[in-house]
Design a protein around this motif. Structure first.
Motif, PDB file in Angstrom:
ATOM      1  N   GLY A  75      43.970  45.827  41.607  1.00 28.67           N
ATOM      2  CA  GLY A  75      43.675  46.230  42.974  1.00 28.67           C
ATOM      3  C   GLY A  75      42.647  47.344  43.064  1.00 28.67           C
ATOM      4  O   GLY A  75      42.745  48.218  43.920  1.00 28.67           O
ATOM      5  N   ILE A  76      41.657  47.331  42.161  1.00 32.65           N
ATOM      6  CA  ILE A  76      40.593  48.343  42.197  1.00 32.65           C
ATOM      7  C   ILE A  76      39.269  47.649  42.496  1.00 32.65           C
ATOM      8  O   ILE A  76      38.885  46.711  41.813  1.00 32.65           O
ATOM      9  CB  ILE A  76      40.467  49.093  40.843  1.00 32.65           C
ATOM     10  CG1 ILE A  76      41.807  49.695  40.410  1.00 32.65           C
ATOM     11  CG2 ILE A  76      39.380  50.181  40.924  1.00 32.65           C
ATOM     12  CD1 ILE A  76      42.303  50.837  41.246  1.00 32.65           C
ATOM     13  N   ARG A  77      38.574  48.142  43.523  1.00 34.14           N
ATOM     14  CA  ARG A  77      37.293  47.577  43.935  1.00 34.14           C
ATOM     15  C   ARG A  77      36.186  47.929  42.946  1.00 34.14           C
ATOM     16  O   ARG A  77      36.360  48.813  42.118  1.00 34.14           O
ATOM     17  CB  ARG A  77      36.921  48.211  45.282  1.00 34.14           C
ATOM     18  CG  ARG A  77      36.717  47.260  46.380  1.00 34.14           C
ATOM     19  CD  ARG A  77      36.673  47.919  47.734  1.00 34.14           C
ATOM     20  NE  ARG A  77      36.099  49.254  47.818  1.00 34.14           N
ATOM     21  CZ  ARG A  77      36.071  49.946  48.964  1.00 34.14           C
ATOM     22  NH1 ARG A  77      36.577  49.426  50.065  1.00 34.14           N
ATOM     23  NH2 ARG A  77      35.548  51.148  48.997  1.00 34.14           N
ATOM     24  N   ARG A  78      35.033  47.275  43.088  1.00 33.66           N
ATOM     25  CA  ARG A  78      33.924  47.530  42.173  1.00 33.66           C
ATOM     26  C   ARG A  78      33.530  49.011  42.167  1.00 33.66           C
ATOM     27  O   ARG A  78      33.232  49.585  41.128  1.00 33.66           O
ATOM     28  CB  ARG A  78      32.716  46.683  42.571  1.00 33.66           C
ATOM     29  CG  ARG A  78      31.523  46.864  41.659  1.00 33.66           C
ATOM     30  CD  ARG A  78      30.598  45.681  41.740  1.00 33.66           C
ATOM     31  NE  ARG A  78      29.532  45.832  40.773  1.00 33.66           N
ATOM     32  CZ  ARG A  78      28.345  46.375  41.059  1.00 33.66           C
ATOM     33  NH1 ARG A  78      28.082  46.784  42.284  1.00 33.66           N
ATOM     34  NH2 ARG A  78      27.417  46.489  40.126  1.00 33.66           N
ATOM     35  N   GLY A 102      28.703  40.285  49.463  1.00 34.47           N
ATOM     36  CA  GLY A 102      29.938  39.774  48.863  1.00 34.47           C
ATOM     37  C   GLY A 102      30.195  40.396  47.509  1.00 34.47           C
ATOM     38  O   GLY A 102      29.945  41.589  47.303  1.00 34.47           O
ATOM     39  N   ILE A 103      30.677  39.574  46.576  1.00 40.27           N
ATOM     40  CA  ILE A 103      31.034  40.109  45.264  1.00 40.27           C
ATOM     41  C   ILE A 103      30.062  39.616  44.185  1.00 40.27           C
ATOM     42  O   ILE A 103      30.391  39.610  43.001  1.00 40.27           O
ATOM     43  CB  ILE A 103      32.496  39.755  44.887  1.00 40.27           C
ATOM     44  CG1 ILE A 103      32.730  38.227  44.865  1.00 40.27           C
ATOM     45  CG2 ILE A 103      33.468  40.424  45.848  1.00 40.27           C
ATOM     46  CD1 ILE A 103      34.067  37.830  44.226  1.00 40.27           C
ATOM     47  N   GLY A 104      28.827  39.238  44.616  1.00 41.69           N
ATOM     48  CA  GLY A 104      27.849  38.724  43.669  1.00 41.69           C
ATOM     49  C   GLY A 104      27.504  39.710  42.566  1.00 41.69           C
ATOM     50  O   GLY A 104      27.113  39.322  41.471  1.00 41.69           O
ATOM     51  N   ALA A 105      27.660  41.002  42.838  1.00 40.19           N
ATOM     52  CA  ALA A 105      27.307  42.002  41.829  1.00 40.19           C
ATOM     53  C   ALA A 105      28.476  42.329  40.903  1.00 40.19           C
ATOM     54  O   ALA A 105      28.317  43.081  39.939  1.00 40.19           O
ATOM     55  CB  ALA A 105      26.815  43.277  42.518  1.00 40.19           C
ATOM     56  N   TYR A 106      29.656  41.773  41.176  1.00 43.66           N
ATOM     57  CA  TYR A 106      30.818  42.046  40.320  1.00 43.66           C
ATOM     58  C   TYR A 106      30.608  41.433  38.925  1.00 43.66           C
ATOM     59  O   TYR A 106      30.249  40.261  38.810  1.00 43.66           O
ATOM     60  CB  TYR A 106      32.071  41.389  40.905  1.00 43.66           C
ATOM     61  CG  TYR A 106      32.903  42.231  41.856  1.00 43.66           C
ATOM     62  CD1 TYR A 106      32.408  42.599  43.098  1.00 43.66           C
ATOM     63  CD2 TYR A 106      34.190  42.639  41.515  1.00 43.66           C
ATOM     64  CE1 TYR A 106      33.180  43.342  43.984  1.00 43.66           C
ATOM     65  CE2 TYR A 106      34.969  43.378  42.399  1.00 43.66           C
ATOM     66  CZ  TYR A 106      34.460  43.721  43.625  1.00 43.66           C
ATOM     67  OH  TYR A 106      35.221  44.455  44.488  1.00 43.66           O
ATOM     68  N   SER A 107      30.863  42.210  37.877  1.00 46.55           N
ATOM     69  CA  SER A 107      30.932  41.628  36.537  1.00 46.55           C
ATOM     70  C   SER A 107      32.309  40.978  36.405  1.00 46.55           C
ATOM     71  O   SER A 107      33.193  41.227  37.237  1.00 46.55           O
ATOM     72  CB  SER A 107      30.774  42.714  35.473  1.00 46.55           C
ATOM     73  OG  SER A 107      31.918  43.550  35.484  1.00 46.55           O
ATOM     74  N   GLU A 108      32.487  40.181  35.357  1.00 45.72           N
ATOM     75  CA  GLU A 108      33.792  39.536  35.216  1.00 45.72           C
ATOM     76  C   GLU A 108      34.898  40.576  35.023  1.00 45.72           C
ATOM     77  O   GLU A 108      36.014  40.419  35.544  1.00 45.72           O
ATOM     78  CB  GLU A 108      33.774  38.550  34.040  1.00 45.72           C
ATOM     79  CG  GLU A 108      35.081  37.788  33.950  1.00 45.72           C
ATOM     80  CD  GLU A 108      35.034  36.590  33.000  1.00 45.72           C
ATOM     81  OE1 GLU A 108      33.933  36.071  32.746  1.00 45.72           O
ATOM     82  OE2 GLU A 108      36.108  36.197  32.528  1.00 45.72           O
ATOM     83  N   ALA A 109      34.571  41.669  34.306  1.00 43.58           N
ATOM     84  CA  ALA A 109      35.584  42.706  34.072  1.00 43.58           C
ATOM     85  C   ALA A 109      35.966  43.381  35.392  1.00 43.58           C
ATOM     86  O   ALA A 109      37.141  43.670  35.648  1.00 43.58           O
ATOM     87  CB  ALA A 109      35.054  43.735  33.076  1.00 43.58           C
ATOM     88  N   THR A 143      42.219  33.190  30.869  1.00 39.31           N
ATOM     89  CA  THR A 143      41.568  31.895  31.117  1.00 39.31           C
ATOM     90  C   THR A 143      41.449  31.635  32.624  1.00 39.31           C
ATOM     91  O   THR A 143      40.411  31.196  33.105  1.00 39.31           O
ATOM     92  CB  THR A 143      42.414  30.743  30.511  1.00 39.31           C
ATOM     93  OG1 THR A 143      42.973  31.216  29.300  1.00 39.31           O
ATOM     94  CG2 THR A 143      41.588  29.514  30.290  1.00 39.31           C
ATOM     95  N   ASP A 144      42.531  31.887  33.360  1.00 39.13           N
ATOM     96  CA  ASP A 144      42.494  31.631  34.796  1.00 39.13           C
ATOM     97  C   ASP A 144      41.578  32.610  35.522  1.00 39.13           C
ATOM     98  O   ASP A 144      40.887  32.241  36.469  1.00 39.13           O
ATOM     99  CB  ASP A 144      43.912  31.675  35.386  1.00 39.13           C
ATOM    100  CG  ASP A 144      44.656  30.362  35.159  1.00 39.13           C
ATOM    101  OD1 ASP A 144      44.033  29.403  34.660  1.00 39.13           O
ATOM    102  OD2 ASP A 144      45.862  30.284  35.481  1.00 39.13           O
ATOM    103  N   VAL A 145      41.571  33.879  35.085  1.00 40.53           N
ATOM    104  CA  VAL A 145      40.674  34.839  35.718  1.00 40.53           C
ATOM    105  C   VAL A 145      39.228  34.419  35.471  1.00 40.53           C
ATOM    106  O   VAL A 145      38.388  34.448  36.374  1.00 40.53           O
ATOM    107  CB  VAL A 145      40.925  36.277  35.199  1.00 40.53           C
ATOM    108  CG1 VAL A 145      39.851  37.232  35.700  1.00 40.53           C
ATOM    109  CG2 VAL A 145      42.301  36.765  35.649  1.00 40.53           C
TER     110      VAL A 145
END
Ligand code: HEC
Ligand code: HEC
Ligand code: HEC
Length: 475
Positions: free
Chosen positions: A106-109, A90-97, A129-131
């Protein structure tokens, strides 16, 4: 040896606080309030509509946000991806940025552009805030599911994601929704919700040549497969300028306003999964904003869609009606009158709507009238399930032919609507359109764009190549 032990102990004691600092991510980084807030933002943005695994997925276990929902396009399916916090699938490795970049640009990790089946053009306006709240929810409020959604593999050249960058450069406005000081806080909140999370414009705005939303005539109406998302600008004739703010709010919260309209198709889904779950103040805020959207008039419109027809016209229609309308009247008596009443007045308690003073019957475009006969109404608000059976090929009541639906529709238009006829051909076209229409539309958006952009790139290359060739010849 001893020195080494002391050294490593010292290093360890130095490293411990560092490690503690680098690791606190887990529980401590988000407050429970942030995670709850994120859950609400995800509901308002209706992420589940596309990211929950489809009902047919094996076992359905771990369906929530696990992806795999196919967005059917003529070239193949685009699958929504697993956005649970699984680090491997999934997206567990995504940083908040990185998460923010996926939502707004619309850009993937890995840096590849997403297909616009993901509505990032609307989410681009989301506040920090919402993000942040969404990120907290997706990291901590969603259960990780270690399962990869089916891969999207479109045929060449549609598998070249890079070409989406050209379209993004033209049409993606990567900026937050700004506060308009000319309006109060409620209106500004409503505009923010409608333009970002509610993404009303993805369905209700007409689209231009490159499938971009036409900002000059925002919310003036747009086709959605078999359905049509009507003009919801403040125009008194073509739009909903004749609705009160309370009626707009009631429609969003329940999908039902007596004497005006009901929500079926894609709007029923949005009401069921998203709008009906928002707070009263957020719904009122959206209504306050929607009521002020600049009016767009369609010159062909004579009176508001909800204003046509009156009770007690049934007998007159039968006597004075055209041949198809008479056949339609018989179908109406047999299939519809039990619920909608002989004179189309609906049920006394108002649960079943009248067919006069009904925007679906009176609209200048007949799409929704045909679509509702084919597909029915299916909407859940709280513990209330609103259901009208469809009469399309899978009907459990009675499947109707294109001719029968044309006759029935013509009867309804002549008795309770503007008086025109519906042709068999119109029903045939509606029937061939998928009911997953918005998704189909979005997928097509991507496809059309990719094709055009690729043609553009090839043409540009050829010209440059041509120029270089010409220069070389001159030199
Ligand atoms: C209309 C359908 C739709 C909605 C609504 C939607 N998404 Fe998506 N999303 C998609 C599709 C389809 C993809 C994969 C696109 C691709 O492969 O190019 C995607 C991809 C993503 C990705 C990239 C993940 C990866 O594969 O690395 C993230 C993150 C994401 N969505 C988050 C969200 C969030 C958060 C919401 C709600 C605020 C949301 N999406 C709402 C359709 C949707
Ligand atoms: C997924 C597509 C989709 C989205 C998103 C969507 N709508 Fe709709 N909307 C529709 C469709 C389709 C209809 C027609 C439904 C019917 O007649 O049964 C509709 C009908 C309506 C109507 C009734 C208009 C009339 O004259 O009958 C209103 C009001 C409305 N939408 C407001 C909104 C607002 C406000 C938003 C955003 C907060 C929104 N919609 C988001 C597809 C959508
Ligand atoms: C079992 C009862 C029942 C039958 C039979 C039935 N309807 Fe309905 N109809 C409903 C209900 C319930 C609704 C939706 C009410 C709501 O949305 O709040 C509805 C809604 C509608 C609408 C408005 C839909 C919209 O999108 O705005 C139309 C038009 C309509 N029906 C026409 C028909 C026609 C034509 C027939 C016969 C072919 C028919 N109905 C048969 C119960 C029924």
């Amino acid at each position: 040896m001893r020195a080494l032990a002391i050294l490593s102990a010292a290093l360890l004691s130095l490293a411990a606080p560092l490690a503690a600092q680098a690791q606190p991510t887990a529980q401590s980084r988000f407050t429970a309030a942030e995670i709850e807030r994120g859950r609400y933002v995800a509901t308002a943005g209706d992420c589940a509509a596309c990211h929950n695994a489809p009902a047919s997925a094996p076992g359905r276990e771990g369906a929530e946000m696990a992806g795999g929902y196919p967005i059917v396009s003529p070239l193949g399916s685009i699958y929504s991806t697993n956005i649970t916090p699984s680090r491997t699938h999934g997206i567990g490795a995504y940083s908040e940025a990185e998460f923010a970049r996926a939502l707004r640009q619309g850009i993937r990790r890995d840096g590849a552009p997403l297909y616009p089946a993901m509505p990032y053009t609307s989410y681009a306006g989301l506040s920090d805030t919402d993000v942040h709240a969404l990120y907290a929810y997706f990291m901590k409020g969603v259960r990780p599911v270690d399962r990869t959604a089916p891969a999207t593999s479109l045929p060449f050249p549609f598998n070249i994601r890079t070409s989406m960058r050209a379209w993004n450069a033209l049409f993606l406005k990567d900026e937050r929704v700004k506060v308009d000081p000319g309006h109060d806080a409620k209106w500004n909140r409503g505009r923010y919700l409608a333009e970002t999370l509610g993404h009303c414009s993805t369905c209700h705005s007409p689209r231009g040549f490159l499938m971009e939303e036409k900002t000059g005539s925002a919310l003036a109406g747009g086709p959605l497969g078999a359905w049509y998302a009507p003009n919801i600008t403040s125009d008194k004739i073509s739009g909903i300028g004749g609705w009160s703010q309370a009626e707009i709010a009631q429609y969003l919260a329940t999908g039902h306003v007596a004497g005006k309209a009901q929500a079926a198709g894609d709007m029923a889904e949005a009401v069921t999964h998203s709008f009906s779950k928002l707070t009263r103040s957020d719904i009122d805020a959206m209504a306050a904003y929607i009521a002020t959207v600049p009016a767009v008039r369609d010159e062909g419109d004579k009176q508001p869609a909800y204003s046509y027809g009156k009770s007690g016209t049934f007998e007159a229609a039968i006597r004075g009606g055209t041949q198809p309308a008479m056949a339609g009247a018989r179908l109406y008596s047999g299939l519809c009158a039990a619920c909608h009443g002989r004179d189309g007045d609906g049920s006394p308690d108002g649960a079943i709507p009248s067919l006069h003073h009904n925007s679906t019957v009176g609209a200048s475009r007949t799409n929704n009238l045909i679509a509702v006969i084919l597909h029915g109404v299916d909407r859940t608000v709280g513990d209330r399930h609103v259901l009208m059976p469809g009469f399309g090929e899978n009907s459990f009541v009675q499947p109707l032919s294109n001719l029968q639906i044309a006759e029935l529709g013509t009867f309804l238009r002549q008795t309770f609507g503007p008086g025109d006829a519906i042709s068999e051909k119109q029903v045939e076209i509606a029937r061939s359109q998928s009911s997953l229409s918005i998704l189909l539309l979005m997928a097509r958006t991507g496809m059309v764009l990719l094709a055009l952009i690729l043609i553009g790139i090839v043409a540009w290359r050829l010209r440059r190549g041509g120029l270089r060739h010409a220069k070389a010849t001159l030199a």
